[in-house]
Scaffold this motif. Sequence first.
Motif, PDB file in Angstrom:
ATOM      1  N   HIS A 182       2.524   6.298  -3.615  1.00 42.82           N
ATOM      2  CA  HIS A 182       1.402   6.503  -4.541  1.00 42.82           C
ATOM      3  C   HIS A 182       0.616   5.197  -4.710  1.00 42.82           C
ATOM      4  O   HIS A 182      -0.618   5.200  -4.720  1.00 42.82           O
ATOM      5  N   ILE A 183       1.340   4.086  -4.814  1.00 42.55           N
ATOM      6  CA  ILE A 183       0.657   2.791  -4.960  1.00 42.55           C
ATOM      7  C   ILE A 183      -0.149   2.507  -3.682  1.00 42.55           C
ATOM      8  O   ILE A 183      -1.290   2.029  -3.726  1.00 42.55           O
ATOM      9  N   ALA A 184       0.440   2.838  -2.538  1.00 41.68           N
ATOM     10  CA  ALA A 184      -0.280   2.655  -1.272  1.00 41.68           C
ATOM     11  C   ALA A 184      -1.541   3.543  -1.242  1.00 41.68           C
ATOM     12  O   ALA A 184      -2.600   3.110  -0.769  1.00 41.68           O
ATOM     13  N   ASP A 185      -1.443   4.761  -1.774  1.00 40.65           N
ATOM     14  CA  ASP A 185      -2.624   5.657  -1.849  1.00 40.65           C
ATOM     15  C   ASP A 185      -3.743   5.011  -2.664  1.00 40.65           C
ATOM     16  O   ASP A 185      -4.915   5.084  -2.298  1.00 40.65           O
ATOM     17  N   ILE A 186      -3.358   4.385  -3.796  1.00 40.17           N
ATOM     18  CA  ILE A 186      -4.365   3.759  -4.671  1.00 40.17           C
ATOM     19  C   ILE A 186      -5.045   2.603  -3.932  1.00 40.17           C
ATOM     20  O   ILE A 186      -6.275   2.481  -3.936  1.00 40.17           O
ATOM     21  N   LEU A 187      -4.214   1.779  -3.296  1.00 39.06           N
ATOM     22  CA  LEU A 187      -4.784   0.639  -2.558  1.00 39.06           C
ATOM     23  C   LEU A 187      -5.711   1.117  -1.446  1.00 39.06           C
ATOM     24  O   LEU A 187      -6.803   0.582  -1.258  1.00 39.06           O
ATOM     25  N   ARG A 188      -5.262   2.125  -0.731  1.00 42.31           N
ATOM     26  CA  ARG A 188      -6.039   2.638   0.409  1.00 42.31           C
ATOM     27  C   ARG A 188      -7.415   3.117  -0.071  1.00 42.31           C
ATOM     28  O   ARG A 188      -8.416   2.905   0.585  1.00 42.31           O
ATOM     29  N   ARG A 189      -7.415   3.771  -1.242  1.00 44.37           N
ATOM     30  CA  ARG A 189      -8.660   4.333  -1.778  1.00 44.37           C
ATOM     31  C   ARG A 189      -9.543   3.252  -2.411  1.00 44.37           C
ATOM     32  O   ARG A 189     -10.738   3.186  -2.131  1.00 44.37           O
ATOM     33  N   ASP A 190      -8.927   2.365  -3.248  1.00 47.53           N
ATOM     34  CA  ASP A 190      -9.735   1.456  -4.071  1.00 47.53           C
ATOM     35  C   ASP A 190      -9.857   0.048  -3.499  1.00 47.53           C
ATOM     36  O   ASP A 190     -10.779  -0.680  -3.869  1.00 47.53           O
ATOM     37  N   HIS A 191      -8.913  -0.351  -2.657  1.00 52.30           N
ATOM     38  CA  HIS A 191      -8.920  -1.725  -2.141  1.00 52.30           C
ATOM     39  C   HIS A 191      -8.550  -1.702  -0.661  1.00 52.30           C
ATOM     40  O   HIS A 191      -7.471  -2.198  -0.279  1.00 52.30           O
ATOM     41  N   PRO A 192      -9.409  -1.110   0.157  1.00 54.84           N
ATOM     42  CA  PRO A 192      -9.023  -0.903   1.565  1.00 54.84           C
ATOM     43  C   PRO A 192      -8.686  -2.184   2.317  1.00 54.84           C
ATOM     44  O   PRO A 192      -7.835  -2.166   3.207  1.00 54.84           O
ATOM     45  N   GLU A 193      -9.304  -3.303   1.928  1.00 56.92           N
ATOM     46  CA  GLU A 193      -8.975  -4.555   2.649  1.00 56.92           C
ATOM     47  C   GLU A 193      -7.549  -5.003   2.351  1.00 56.92           C
ATOM     48  O   GLU A 193      -6.834  -5.464   3.239  1.00 56.92           O
ATOM     49  N   ASP A 194      -7.163  -4.858   1.070  1.00 60.09           N
ATOM     50  CA  ASP A 194      -5.775  -5.209   0.700  1.00 60.09           C
ATOM     51  C   ASP A 194      -4.813  -4.280   1.427  1.00 60.09           C
ATOM     52  O   ASP A 194      -3.769  -4.705   1.928  1.00 60.09           O
ATOM     53  N   PHE A 195      -5.189  -3.004   1.447  1.00 62.75           N
ATOM     54  CA  PHE A 195      -4.335  -2.017   2.118  1.00 62.75           C
ATOM     55  C   PHE A 195      -4.122  -2.403   3.588  1.00 62.75           C
ATOM     56  O   PHE A 195      -2.988  -2.482   4.067  1.00 62.75           O
ATOM     57  N   ASP A 196      -5.219  -2.688   4.286  1.00 59.96           N
ATOM     58  CA  ASP A 196      -5.106  -3.037   5.715  1.00 59.96           C
ATOM     59  C   ASP A 196      -4.246  -4.274   5.920  1.00 59.96           C
ATOM     60  O   ASP A 196      -3.424  -4.329   6.826  1.00 59.96           O
ATOM     61  N   ARG A 197      -4.424  -5.247   5.044  1.00 58.41           N
ATOM     62  CA  ARG A 197      -3.663  -6.495   5.195  1.00 58.41           C
ATOM     63  C   ARG A 197      -2.168  -6.226   4.989  1.00 58.41           C
ATOM     64  O   ARG A 197      -1.332  -6.715   5.734  1.00 58.41           O
ATOM     65  N   LEU A 198      -1.860  -5.420   3.971  1.00 59.21           N
ATOM     66  CA  LEU A 198      -0.436  -5.149   3.696  1.00 59.21           C
ATOM     67  C   LEU A 198       0.189  -4.267   4.777  1.00 59.21           C
ATOM     68  O   LEU A 198       1.410  -4.237   4.933  1.00 59.21           O
ATOM     69  N   CYS A 199      -0.654  -3.552   5.513  1.00 60.18           N
ATOM     70  CA  CYS A 199      -0.134  -2.738   6.631  1.00 60.18           C
ATOM     71  C   CYS A 199       0.040  -3.592   7.880  1.00 60.18           C
ATOM     72  O   CYS A 199       0.740  -3.211   8.806  1.00 60.18           O
ATOM     73  N   ARG A 200      -0.664  -4.705   7.940  1.00 60.06           N
ATOM     74  CA  ARG A 200      -0.764  -5.473   9.179  1.00 60.06           C
ATOM     75  C   ARG A 200       0.124  -6.713   9.200  1.00 60.06           C
ATOM     76  O   ARG A 200       0.776  -6.990  10.214  1.00 60.06           O
ATOM     77  N   VAL A 201       0.142  -7.455   8.104  1.00 63.86           N
ATOM     78  CA  VAL A 201       0.802  -8.775   8.131  1.00 63.86           C
ATOM     79  C   VAL A 201       2.327  -8.621   8.097  1.00 63.86           C
ATOM     80  O   VAL A 201       2.886  -7.957   7.220  1.00 63.86           O
ATOM     81  N   LEU A 202       2.961  -9.256   9.062  1.00 68.07           N
ATOM     82  CA  LEU A 202       4.424  -9.201   9.130  1.00 68.07           C
ATOM     83  C   LEU A 202       5.015 -10.221   8.164  1.00 68.07           C
ATOM     84  O   LEU A 202       4.706 -11.411   8.244  1.00 68.07           O
ATOM     85  N   VAL A 203       5.852  -9.723   7.280  1.00 67.86           N
ATOM     86  CA  VAL A 203       6.499 -10.591   6.282  1.00 67.86           C
ATOM     87  C   VAL A 203       7.946 -10.802   6.731  1.00 67.86           C
ATOM     88  O   VAL A 203       8.585  -9.875   7.224  1.00 67.86           O
ATOM     89  N   ASP A 204       8.444 -12.006   6.548  1.00 69.61           N
ATOM     90  CA  ASP A 204       9.855 -12.267   6.879  1.00 69.61           C
ATOM     91  C   ASP A 204      10.686 -11.934   5.638  1.00 69.61           C
ATOM     92  O   ASP A 204      10.575 -12.616   4.619  1.00 69.61           O
ATOM     93  N   TRP A 205      11.492 -10.904   5.727  1.00 70.54           N
ATOM     94  CA  TRP A 205      12.415 -10.552   4.639  1.00 70.54           C
ATOM     95  C   TRP A 205      13.774 -11.110   5.043  1.00 70.54           C
ATOM     96  O   TRP A 205      14.101 -11.104   6.238  1.00 70.54           O
TER      97      TRP A 205
END
Length: 417
Positions: free
Chosen positions: A256-279
């Motif tokens: 649901h949070i991803a849905d909100i980002l995708r709709r309201d903040h598409p640049e943030d959404f794309d970045r969070l889908c793209r950038v590899l984070v080291d966990w």
Amino acid sequence: MWVQRLLGRSLGELRLGRQISARIVNESNIEVQPASGDKPLTFPGVWLRDNCQCDDCFHGSSKSRKLDWDRFDTRIRPVDLQADELAQEVVVRWSDAHESRFPLKWLRDRSFEERRQAEYLRDFYRPPTRHWSGAEFQEIARHFSYDEVMAKDSVLMHWLQALAVHGVALLRGAPLDEGVVRRLAERVGFIRRTTYGEEFVVQAKPGAQNFAYLSLPLPLHTDLPYYEYKPSVNILHCVVQTESPGGSNMLVDGFHIADILRRDHPEDFDRLCRVLVDWNDIGSEDGREFHNIWRAPVICLDSAGRYTRVNHSVPQRDSHFNVPLEEVLPWYESYARFVRLAIADSHAFKTQPGDVLTFNNIRLLHGRAGYDDSEESPRYIVGAYLDWDIIYSRLRVLKKKLHSDSDADADSELGSQ
Ligand code: OGA
Ligand code: ZN
Ligand code: ZN
């Protein structure tokens, strides 16, 4: 022109009153009309030949194709058709001189019609997820009796279906022993082992090796984001709940949070889908040292742009961050927005002894409020994990069994979820 060669026609017509028609179209496809007036169904010849069900091409007891694919010819053509009305089968003779028989029901079940394929994917492959906001939690959260889940297949099926659709379900009335999570996992299939063992106890421990094993607040997170092959579903059995004011759990639907980002903040959404984070997670358990790392975005998508998982953990994000310098600050900003939206949407509740909270670990974010840990007011949670492969398989077996027992109630309820 419809070819109608009717073997045993008089008997067939008398007994079944159905007349199968079949014809070859475009030299390679077969069009089948199960009965006059029915909509014709089209099947590619190459697919039919690949799926011949005869003993030479298909191994019945393992339900596996044994056709010799070293010599499979994709230019194969049907050369003759017959409709066996008595057996309700279509008989195909091929350009390689092979003959195949396809039962009508088998063909109908595998129809290439878009509507039927959508139904199969929705009702049998994997039910579509329903995303929810924190305010909708009470409405979507399903409760089941632990004893009924253990005793009745239809209740087991509804619990697993609720987990698949909503990502969360609560079982109540479980006994207060440490074996509950194993018995429940084994009712579904088998428990998933991780670095932390099979069953694990969440309790404030001196010298804790994991952040969760403190009585501090545990911020929203997903478990084991540092695994490529993450455990899918958390089972948290409340054996003892603290009497101090804290200790409640928080849940958020990450999709649901991803849905909100995708709709309201598409640049943030794309970045969070793209950038590899080291966990990461470094430590030792039962004398075995470990150093886990997995690089993955916060929001992971499949090739159709659907969410496959979300990753989030403040304690278990590595200080190594292997991205170009200029990606760092924008990523922090996007991630901070995701986290703020999640916190604002989180739903809190306190489980009681005998509750078993089950949720999708690769979709929901979960957390725990801090609490006072003392001898007079302890807290004792036993956890375990299950994997989606095991859960979906069990769900399909149950659906087949309960549908063939013609459990009309379960059927219609599941269809409408
Ligand atoms: C954990 C966790 C929840 C709880 O151990 O990762 O989320 O209720 N625990 O203590
Ligand atoms: Zn064959
Ligand atoms: Zn956790």
